[in-house]
Design a protein around this motif. Structure first.
Motif, PDB file in Angstrom:
ATOM      1  N   GLN A 177       0.844  -1.196   0.000  1.00  8.14           N
ATOM      2  CA  GLN A 177       0.000   0.000   0.000  1.00  8.14           C
ATOM      3  C   GLN A 177       0.884   1.252   0.000  1.00  8.14           C
ATOM      4  OE1 GLN A 177      -3.530  -0.339   0.192  1.00  8.14           O
ATOM      5  NE2 GLN A 177      -2.987  -2.458  -0.208  1.00  8.14           N
ATOM      6  N   VAL A 178       0.582   2.188  -0.900  1.00  5.83           N
ATOM      7  CA  VAL A 178       1.336   3.439  -0.983  1.00  5.83           C
ATOM      8  C   VAL A 178       0.347   4.601  -0.976  1.00  5.83           C
ATOM      9  CG1 VAL A 178       2.895   4.847  -2.379  1.00  5.83           C
ATOM     10  CG2 VAL A 178       3.237   2.378  -2.257  1.00  5.83           C
ATOM     11  N   ASP A 179       0.523   5.515  -0.028  1.00  9.93           N
ATOM     12  CA  ASP A 179      -0.299   6.713   0.052  1.00  9.93           C
ATOM     13  C   ASP A 179      -0.053   7.551  -1.199  1.00  9.93           C
ATOM     14  OD1 ASP A 179      -1.098   9.452   0.616  1.00  9.93           O
ATOM     15  OD2 ASP A 179      -1.154   8.897   2.733  1.00  9.93           O
TER      16      ASP A 179
ATOM     17  N   ALA B 292      10.803   1.196 -11.118  1.00  6.30           N
ATOM     18  CA  ALA B 292      11.078   0.179 -10.107  1.00  6.30           C
ATOM     19  C   ALA B 292       9.938  -0.812  -9.882  1.00  6.30           C
ATOM     20  CB  ALA B 292      11.399   0.860  -8.777  1.00  6.30           C
ATOM     21  N   TYR B 293       8.769  -0.575 -10.458  1.00  9.21           N
ATOM     22  CA  TYR B 293       7.609  -1.361 -10.061  1.00  9.21           C
ATOM     23  C   TYR B 293       7.053  -2.207 -11.194  1.00  9.21           C
ATOM     24  CZ  TYR B 293       8.233   1.519  -6.087  1.00  9.21           C
ATOM     25  OH  TYR B 293       8.812   2.124  -5.007  1.00  9.21           O
ATOM     26  N   LYS B 294       6.827  -3.474 -10.868  1.00 17.33           N
ATOM     27  CA  LYS B 294       6.292  -4.441 -11.823  1.00 17.33           C
ATOM     28  C   LYS B 294       4.818  -4.165 -12.106  1.00 17.33           C
ATOM     29  CE  LYS B 294       5.446  -9.399 -12.247  1.00 17.33           C
ATOM     30  NZ  LYS B 294       5.607 -10.698 -11.596  1.00 17.33           N
ATOM     31  N   GLU B 295       4.100  -3.704 -11.081  1.00 16.65           N
ATOM     32  CA  GLU B 295       2.682  -3.426 -11.253  1.00 16.65           C
ATOM     33  C   GLU B 295       2.262  -2.306 -10.315  1.00 16.65           C
ATOM     34  OE1 GLU B 295      -0.168  -6.755 -11.970  1.00 16.65           O
ATOM     35  OE2 GLU B 295      -1.072  -6.010 -10.099  1.00 16.65           O
ATOM     36  N   ILE B 296       1.477  -1.376 -10.864  1.00 11.19           N
ATOM     37  CA  ILE B 296       0.919  -0.279 -10.071  1.00 11.19           C
ATOM     38  C   ILE B 296      -0.593  -0.332 -10.249  1.00 11.19           C
ATOM     39  CG2 ILE B 296       0.782   2.210  -9.730  1.00 11.19           C
ATOM     40  CD1 ILE B 296       3.627   2.414 -10.854  1.00 11.19           C
TER      41      ILE B 296
ATOM     42  N   VAL C  23       3.809   9.190  -3.836  1.00 10.76           N
ATOM     43  CA  VAL C  23       4.205   8.705  -5.167  1.00 10.76           C
ATOM     44  C   VAL C  23       5.466   9.401  -5.664  1.00 10.76           C
ATOM     45  CG1 VAL C  23       3.507   8.621  -7.597  1.00 10.76           C
ATOM     46  CG2 VAL C  23       1.942   7.852  -5.816  1.00 10.76           C
ATOM     47  N   GLY C  24       5.591  10.688  -5.448  1.00 13.04           N
ATOM     48  CA  GLY C  24       6.771  11.426  -5.899  1.00 13.04           C
ATOM     49  C   GLY C  24       8.065  10.951  -5.266  1.00 13.04           C
TER      50      GLY C  24
ATOM     51  N   ASP D  80      -3.252  14.944 -15.012  1.00 13.19           N
ATOM     52  CA  ASP D  80      -2.292  14.605 -16.066  1.00 13.19           C
ATOM     53  C   ASP D  80      -0.869  14.530 -15.540  1.00 13.19           C
ATOM     54  OD1 ASP D  80      -4.391  14.472 -17.829  1.00 13.19           O
ATOM     55  OD2 ASP D  80      -3.941  16.357 -18.838  1.00 13.19           O
ATOM     56  N   ASP D  81      -0.484  15.467 -14.689  1.00  9.02           N
ATOM     57  CA  ASP D  81       0.858  15.437 -14.098  1.00  9.02           C
ATOM     58  C   ASP D  81       1.049  14.194 -13.232  1.00  9.02           C
ATOM     59  OD1 ASP D  81       1.425  17.846 -15.323  1.00  9.02           O
ATOM     60  OD2 ASP D  81       0.969  19.043 -13.534  1.00  9.02           O
ATOM     61  N   PHE D  82       0.015  13.828 -12.498  1.00  9.29           N
ATOM     62  CA  PHE D  82       0.100  12.649 -11.630  1.00  9.29           C
ATOM     63  C   PHE D  82       0.238  11.370 -12.458  1.00  9.29           C
ATOM     64  CE2 PHE D  82      -1.633   9.272  -8.929  1.00  9.29           C
ATOM     65  CZ  PHE D  82      -0.820   9.421  -7.822  1.00  9.29           C
ATOM     66  N   ILE D  83      -0.497  11.285 -13.557  1.00 10.28           N
ATOM     67  CA  ILE D  83      -0.391  10.103 -14.426  1.00 10.28           C
ATOM     68  C   ILE D  83       1.015  10.005 -15.009  1.00 10.28           C
ATOM     69  CG2 ILE D  83      -1.221   9.046 -16.567  1.00 10.28           C
ATOM     70  CD1 ILE D  83      -3.986  10.322 -15.895  1.00 10.28           C
ATOM     71  N   LYS D  84       1.578  11.127 -15.441  1.00 11.28           N
ATOM     72  CA  LYS D  84       2.954  11.126 -15.953  1.00 11.28           C
ATOM     73  C   LYS D  84       3.922  10.615 -14.892  1.00 11.28           C
ATOM     74  CE  LYS D  84       2.437  14.985 -19.130  1.00 11.28           C
ATOM     75  NZ  LYS D  84       2.758  16.390 -19.391  1.00 11.28           N
ATOM     76  N   GLU D  85       3.733  11.055 -13.668  1.00 14.24           N
ATOM     77  CA  GLU D  85       4.593  10.617 -12.562  1.00 14.24           C
ATOM     78  C   GLU D  85       4.449   9.114 -12.328  1.00 14.24           C
ATOM     79  OE1 GLU D  85       7.545  11.149  -9.802  1.00 14.24           O
ATOM     80  OE2 GLU D  85       6.780  12.647 -11.195  1.00 14.24           O
ATOM     81  N   LEU D  86       3.219   8.606 -12.367  1.00 18.00           N
ATOM     82  CA  LEU D  86       2.993   7.170 -12.192  1.00 18.00           C
ATOM     83  C   LEU D  86       3.686   6.359 -13.277  1.00 18.00           C
ATOM     84  CD1 LEU D  86      -0.778   6.877 -11.210  1.00 18.00           C
ATOM     85  CD2 LEU D  86       1.201   6.308  -9.791  1.00 18.00           C
ATOM     86  N   VAL D  87       3.574   6.819 -14.517  1.00 19.36           N
ATOM     87  CA  VAL D  87       4.173   6.083 -15.637  1.00 19.36           C
ATOM     88  C   VAL D  87       5.686   5.978 -15.464  1.00 19.36           C
ATOM     89  CG1 VAL D  87       4.612   6.200 -18.128  1.00 19.36           C
ATOM     90  CG2 VAL D  87       2.295   6.520 -17.248  1.00 19.36           C
TER      91      VAL D  87
END
Length: 142
Positions: free
Chosen positions: A20-22, A33-37, A26-27, A50-57
């Motif tokens: 679990q990640v708050d 580093a992650y196999k699945e998010i 995310v930043g 949009d900025d958050f999705i870019k960060e997740l990718v």
């Protein structure tokens, strides 16, 4: 490593073997580093979607996947027009603390724009689910 993003007090992701990640952390996560998010309905509650999705990718490793679920505005609108969803129900879905709401088509386009390959997309009732993969770099490029 597999992670599930949660939004305290709004969405608590309970997914099998995912850490679990708050959402606010995310930043601070390592890139690639992650196999699945797994992101379940959190995006609607983020001002800078949009900025958050870019960060997740950036956090997905090559050949890793992201699973995103959220409310589909077209399905909500369709249900309102056919009178299978009342105005009060629609208001609670659309305006219940959300900053934005999108559709499966918008999210697929955004993920593809960021270089991901969409493996699966589905809409069930008012909720979409998308599975996308970060492709491995092309070794033939010089």
């Amino acid at each position: 490593m597999k992670i599930a993003i949660y939004l305290p007090g709004i969405f608590e992701a309970k997914v099998g073997d995912h850490e679990q990640v708050d959402l606010s952390e995310v930043g601070n996560l390592d890139d690639a580093a992650y196999k699945e998010i797994f992101v379940d309905s959190c995006l609607d509650f983020i001002e800078q979607r949009d900025d958050f999705i870019k960060e997740l990718v950036k956090k997905i490793r090559y050949e890793g996947q992201i699973i995103i679920s959220g409310s589909d505005i077209y399905e909500i609108s369709r249900a309102m027009m056919s009178k299978s969803l009342s105005l009060e129900e629609a208001n609670s879905i659309i305006y219940g603390g959300r900053y934005s709401i999108s559709s499966v088509l918008d999210m697929v386009a955004k993920l593809q724009e960021l270089g991901l390959t969409v493996l699966h997309k589905r809409v069930n009732d008012f909720k979409y689910t998308i599975i996308a993969e970060r492709p491995a770099p092309n070794e033939n490029l010089v």
